[in-house]
Motif scaffolding. Structure first.
Motif, mmCIF file in Angstrom:
data_model
loop_
_atom_site.group_PDB
_atom_site.id
_atom_site.type_symbol
_atom_site.label_atom_id
_atom_site.label_comp_id
_atom_site.label_asym_id
_atom_site.label_seq_id
_atom_site.Cartn_x
_atom_site.Cartn_y
_atom_site.Cartn_z
ATOM 1 N N CYS A 132 0.867 -1.170 0.000
ATOM 2 C CA CYS A 132 0.000 0.000 0.000
ATOM 3 C C CYS A 132 0.914 1.234 0.000
ATOM 4 N N ARG A 134 0.202 4.127 0.965
ATOM 5 C CA ARG A 134 -0.031 4.998 2.114
ATOM 6 C C ARG A 134 0.682 4.500 3.363
ATOM 7 N N CYS A 135 0.528 3.179 3.660
ATOM 8 C CA CYS A 135 1.053 2.685 4.936
ATOM 9 C C CYS A 135 2.148 1.638 4.771
ATOM 10 N N CYS A 146 -6.728 -1.541 0.941
ATOM 11 C CA CYS A 146 -5.683 -1.961 1.871
ATOM 12 C C CYS A 146 -6.293 -2.837 2.968
ATOM 13 N N CYS A 151 -4.860 1.455 8.361
ATOM 14 C CA CYS A 151 -4.450 2.332 7.265
ATOM 15 C C CYS A 151 -5.416 3.502 7.118
HETATM 16 ZN ZN LIG Z 1 -2.533 0.938 3.692
#
Ligand SMILES: [Zn+2]
Length: 260
Positions: A132, A134-135, A146, A151
Motif C-alpha cells: 500500500c 499509504r502505509c 488496503c 491504514c
Molecule cells: Zn494501507
C-alpha cells in the motif's frame, strides 16, 4: 511524585521496545514542541492495558513488526541518499559491521564480495511485493483496498506500488551481512529485467540468473544503517551491484591487507 506516576514508570520499564502493544484509555494527548510530536501524558484516570487480547492489538503488533523489519518505511529516507558515483570508500564485510557498531549514522560504501543468498528462484511472491502506498503494508496484487485495519486509506481504492523487494546476503572472506534489501528500481538494473519480464521467466531462466551473480565476485555499493530494531544491529540496502573487474579486486584487496 504521585503513585500512579511511579506505577506507570515501573510498568514501562518492564516493556520490550517494538514488542509491546499498549491500549491506553483516558490519557491526555498533546503536542510536545520539545519532542516535535504528539505525546501522551498519563494521570490518575488513565488505564493502561499491556498487550490487550484483542484483534486490533494483534493486527497492530504484526503490522508494526512486519513494517519495521522489512525496512519499508526506510524507503522514505531516499532524499538523503547520495549518487552511487560519489561513493568511493572500500570496506570488507567485517569493516562495514564494525563501522556500524561504532557510528550511529548511516553510511555508504563499496564491498568486493559475493551474493551468497539471492533467492530469485523461489516463489515470485517472495521476490516481487506489492505494498500500500499509504502505509507500506503488504497487500495482494489484486486487492481492492488496503487490508491493514489501521491504514488511513482503508476505505478508499487501493493505491499500491509493486516492485522487487527481497533479502540478499553479502559475503566475503571476513564474514556475511545478512538480509540486505534489494529493491526496485536498483534491482531492475542489477537483474537486467523489469518485474513484468521477471514474472514471465521460467524456473531454469531464474536459476541461471541467480548463478550469474552467485559465482562471481561483485562490486556492491551498500548503504548501511545501524538499527536497534534488528538482531544483527545493521540494515543494509544494496544501491548497485555489478560483476567486479578482477584487476580492480586485486588492487583493493592488497590495499585492504596493507591496512591490517
Ligand atoms: Zn494501507
Amino acid at each position: 511524585s504521585h503513585s500512579w506516576d511511579r506505577e506507570a514508570i515501573q510498568l514501562v520499564q518492564t516493556m520490550i521496545p517494538k514488542e509491546t502493544v499498549l491500549f491506553i484509555a483516558d490519557a491526555k494527548i498533546s503536542f510536545d514542541s520539545f519532542r516535535d510530536g504528539m505525546t501522551a501524558t498519563v494521570n490518575s484516570k488513565t488505564i493502561i492495558t499491556v498487550n490487550p487480547d484483542t484483534r486490533e492489538a494483534s493486527l497492530l503488533f504484526s503490522y508494526a513488526k512486519e513494517v519495521s523489519e522489512s525496512g519499508a518505511l526506510d524507503q522514505d529516507e531516499k532524499p538523503e541518499d547520495v549518487p552511487v558515483d560519489s561513493i568511493t570508500d572500500v570496506y570488507t564485510v567485517s569493516q562495514l559491521k564494525q563501522k556500524a557498531q561504532e557510528n550511529p549514522e548511516a553510511f555508504f560504501g563499496i564491498t568486493y564480495s559475493f551474493m551468497s543468498r539471492l533467492d530469485i528462484d523461489s516463489s515470485v511472491s517472495k521476490v516481487i511485493k506489492t505494498r500500500c502506498s499509504r502505509c507500506k503494508f503488504l497487500v495482494t496484487e489484486d486487492a481492492q483496498s488496503c487490508t491493514n485495519m489501521l491504514c488511513s486509506g482503508r476505505d478508499q481504492a487501493l493505491l499500491a506500488t509493486t516492485g522487487f523487494d527481497l533479502p540478499v546476503d553479502i559475503t566475503d572472506h571476513t564474514g556475511t551481512l545478512h538480509a540486505c534489501s534489494l529493491r526496485s528500481p536498483v534491482a531492475e538494473n542489477i537483474l537486467g529485467c523489469t518485474t513484468n519480464e521477471f514474472t514471465s521467466l521460467n524456473d531454469n531462466e531464474r536459476t541461471a540468473m541467480k548463478w550469474k551473480f552467485l559465482l562471481e565476485r561483485c562490486k556492491i555499493y551498500v548503504k548501511i544503517t545501524p538499527s536497534t530494531k534488528l538482531r544483527s544491529g545493521t540494515r543494509g540496502v544494496v544501491l548497485a551491484c555489478s560483476v567486479a573487474d578482477p584487476g580492480e579486486v586485486k588492487q583493493h584487496m592488497s590495499a585492504l591487507l596493507q591496512r591490517l
